[in-house]
Enzyme design. Structure first.
Site, mmCIF file in Angstrom:
data_model
loop_
_atom_site.group_PDB
_atom_site.id
_atom_site.type_symbol
_atom_site.label_atom_id
_atom_site.label_comp_id
_atom_site.label_asym_id
_atom_site.label_seq_id
_atom_site.Cartn_x
_atom_site.Cartn_y
_atom_site.Cartn_z
ATOM 1 N N ASN A 104 0.666 -1.219 -0.001
ATOM 2 C CA ASN A 104 0.030 0.064 -0.043
ATOM 3 C C ASN A 104 0.780 1.124 0.160
ATOM 4 O O ASN A 104 0.215 2.313 -0.198
ATOM 5 C CB ASN A 104 -1.005 0.148 1.320
ATOM 6 N N GLN A 155 -5.146 -3.840 -2.219
ATOM 7 C CA GLN A 155 -4.502 -2.710 -3.278
ATOM 8 C C GLN A 155 -4.470 -3.377 -4.690
ATOM 9 O O GLN A 155 -4.193 -2.435 -5.702
ATOM 10 C CB GLN A 155 -3.182 -2.131 -2.704
ATOM 11 N N SER A 196 -11.014 -4.802 0.863
ATOM 12 C CA SER A 196 -11.812 -3.925 1.514
ATOM 13 C C SER A 196 -12.787 -2.864 0.597
ATOM 14 O O SER A 196 -11.954 -2.484 -0.438
ATOM 15 C CB SER A 196 -10.941 -2.735 2.338
ATOM 16 N N HIS A 241 -13.639 0.272 0.811
ATOM 17 C CA HIS A 241 -13.483 1.687 0.574
ATOM 18 C C HIS A 241 -12.100 1.965 -0.171
ATOM 19 O O HIS A 241 -11.860 2.982 -0.478
ATOM 20 C CB HIS A 241 -13.473 2.318 2.014
ATOM 21 N N THR A 250 -24.384 -7.927 13.319
ATOM 22 C CA THR A 250 -25.603 -7.867 12.461
ATOM 23 C C THR A 250 -24.889 -7.077 11.181
ATOM 24 O O THR A 250 -24.057 -6.165 11.430
ATOM 25 C CB THR A 250 -26.392 -6.640 13.074
ATOM 26 N N CYS A 293 5.551 11.676 11.351
ATOM 27 C CA CYS A 293 5.556 12.183 12.630
ATOM 28 C C CYS A 293 4.279 12.697 13.090
ATOM 29 O O CYS A 293 3.644 12.897 14.022
ATOM 30 C CB CYS A 293 6.465 13.770 12.356
HETATM 31 C C1 LIG Z 1 -6.383 0.061 3.589
HETATM 32 C C2 LIG Z 1 -5.543 -1.477 3.695
HETATM 33 C C3 LIG Z 1 -5.990 -2.277 4.743
HETATM 34 C C4 LIG Z 1 -6.921 -1.728 5.879
HETATM 35 O O1 LIG Z 1 -8.193 -1.807 5.347
HETATM 36 P P1 LIG Z 1 -9.381 -1.235 6.209
HETATM 37 O O2 LIG Z 1 -10.773 -1.852 5.600
HETATM 38 O O3 LIG Z 1 -9.298 0.285 6.274
HETATM 39 O O4 LIG Z 1 -9.426 -2.062 7.546
HETATM 40 C C5 LIG Z 1 -5.384 -3.359 5.063
HETATM 41 N N1 LIG Z 1 -4.387 -3.687 3.878
HETATM 42 C C6 LIG Z 1 -3.937 -2.885 2.691
HETATM 43 C C7 LIG Z 1 -2.862 -3.330 2.038
HETATM 44 C C8 LIG Z 1 -4.546 -1.581 2.863
HETATM 45 O O5 LIG Z 1 -4.213 -0.654 1.681
#
Ligand SMILES: *Cc1c(COP(=O)(O)O)cnc(C)c1O
Length: 396
Positions: free
Chosen positions: A158, A192, A212, A214, A250, A338
């Site tokens: 990532n 990713q 994920s 989002h 849920t 930081c």
């Molecule tokens: C964003 C990300 C996660 C975490 O995902 P969330 O849905 O925000 O918990 C884990 N692994 C990688 C490689 C990511 O880019």
């Protein structure tokens, strides 16, 4: 007039695709049922849930029964690591189960592994990834022991966007498993990779895969874990027994509906989106390398995600760069964290051997499907100005 803002931090999160949002909407309001309820409201919700499960199954080339919905990749990764280790807990063997992973996984993998070590549940090997940011098959092969039960290697990093040889690792594990009683499971964090790479689980040879919503133009708070049939795994959360008993709570129905549609769209758009984004990203890299002095690209130039560029700017602070760009309306990210109150540089940059003082000048620019050429050129010009200004102030 509101100032124009340019978002180049798609690896952190993505906006929800308007089509995804409009499909999710009714599940907040009139179709609000609990999928566990037997009445028509519940059935309406559970139909939507199963439709999303089928979308995920289609995307990953698996059975709908092999998809477990979670709150996102952090939870999927926790379940993959801890759940497979806990499933070994009662085995009467002298040695603890052994996990092989890499030094530059997402913190949710690294911290789950550390937790298993601290609790005496597992021993863990953290493999190096070299200057290029790519794990070596040979290192994995050499690390395998009789008590190895899990290999977890992310698909695309990532921070630096480097692509790991997941298919080759899958083949190695398949071959190794032929002569073993204790089968090794293979997990990948594909969070990713979904937008840009083949994620069919049989092509990859994985037993577990995390993602994920989002990060793929879906909503926050929804994700899934693919778990191949007959994989020994135990729940890590107790409750009402949703998701085949593996993930009680849920269901986040609107989120899961959004996840399903986001996967459908990703499948359709992947090839075209990859090419467009890659061309813009290459334009970005070549202009920056040409027009700014003292710049280095982090990680392999070729084996990287089409949307990722990660640089070191010598003699500047990444934090200063980020804030300077933010004033210009350009949103990016830095590995010199930081801001999080943690003065150590990013573990990913350390893993690829960037010296600490250099890592402070790191900047991650990640593109997405809404990125335009205008935005890229605007960002480059802003970056040139901010770098020049900061270097002048520092007298460099
Ligand atoms: C964003 C990300 C996660 C975490 O995902 P969330 O849905 O925000 O918990 C884990 N692994 C990688 C490689 C990511 O880019």
């Amino acid at each position: 007039m509101k100032k124009k803002r340019i978002y180049l931090d798609y690896a952190a999160t993505t906006p929800v695709d308007p089509q995804v949002f409009s499909d999710m909407r009714p599940y907040f309001t009139e179709k609000f049922g609990n999928p566990m309820s037997i009445h028509s409201f519940g059935r309406e919700a559970s139909d939507a849930l199963e439709k999303a499960r089928q979308s995920a199954a289609l995307f990953f080339g698996c059975d709908p029964g092999e998809i477990v919905f979670t709150s996102g990749a952090t939870e999927s990764n926790n379940l993959a690591i801890k759940g497979t280790i806990i499933a070994q807990a009662n085995h009467k063997s002298d040695c603890k189960p052994h996990i092989i992973t890499t030094q530059f996984e997402h913190s949710c993998i690294l911290n789950s592994c550390k937790k298993m070590e601290e609790q005496g549940m597992a021993e863990v090997t953290y493999l190096p990834v070299g200057k290029e940011g790519i794990v070596k098959i040979k290192d994995i092969e050499d690390a395998i022991k009789p008590n190895t039960i899990l290999v977890s290697v992310m698909y695309v990093n990532n921070e630096i966007g480097t692509v790991q040889p997941v298919k080759e690792i899958g083949k190695l594990i398949e071959k190794t498993n032929k002569n073993r009683e204790q089968k090794i499971l293979f997990h990948t964090d594909a969070t990713q990779a979904i937008n840009y790479f083949d994620c069919k689980v049989d092509n990859l040879g994985v037993d577990l895969l995390s993602m994920s919503a989002h990060k793929i133009y879906g909503p926050k708070g929804a994700g899934c874990l693919f778990i191949r049939k007959n994989t020994p795994i135990k729940r890590i959360q107790d409750g009402g027994g949703q998701e085949f008993g593996l993930r009680s709570s849920t269901h986040n129905v609107p989120g899961i509906v959004g996840l399903g549609l986001a996967l459908n769209i990703a499948e359709k758009e992947r090839q075209k989106a990859s090419k467009i984004v890659e061309k813009l990203r290459d334009h970005l890299i070549s202009r920056i390398m040409k027009e700014i002095k003292g710049v280095k690209l982090n990680g392999s130039r070729l084996k990287r995600s089409p949307n990722n560029a990660n640089f070191i700017f010598q003699n500047v602070e990444g934090e200063g760069l980020l804030l300077g760009l933010d004033i210009e309306g350009v949103a990016v990210s830095t590995g010199s964290a930081c801001s999080s109150g943690d003065l150590r540089p990013s573990h990913v940059l350390m893993a690829i051997g960037i010296p600490e003082e250099e890592s402070h000048g790191s900047l991650r620019i990640t593109l997405g499907k809404y990125t335009t050429k205008y935005e890229i050129d605007y960002a480059i010009n802003a970056l040139k100005e901010v770098v020049a200004r900061l270097r002048k102030i520092a007298g460099k």
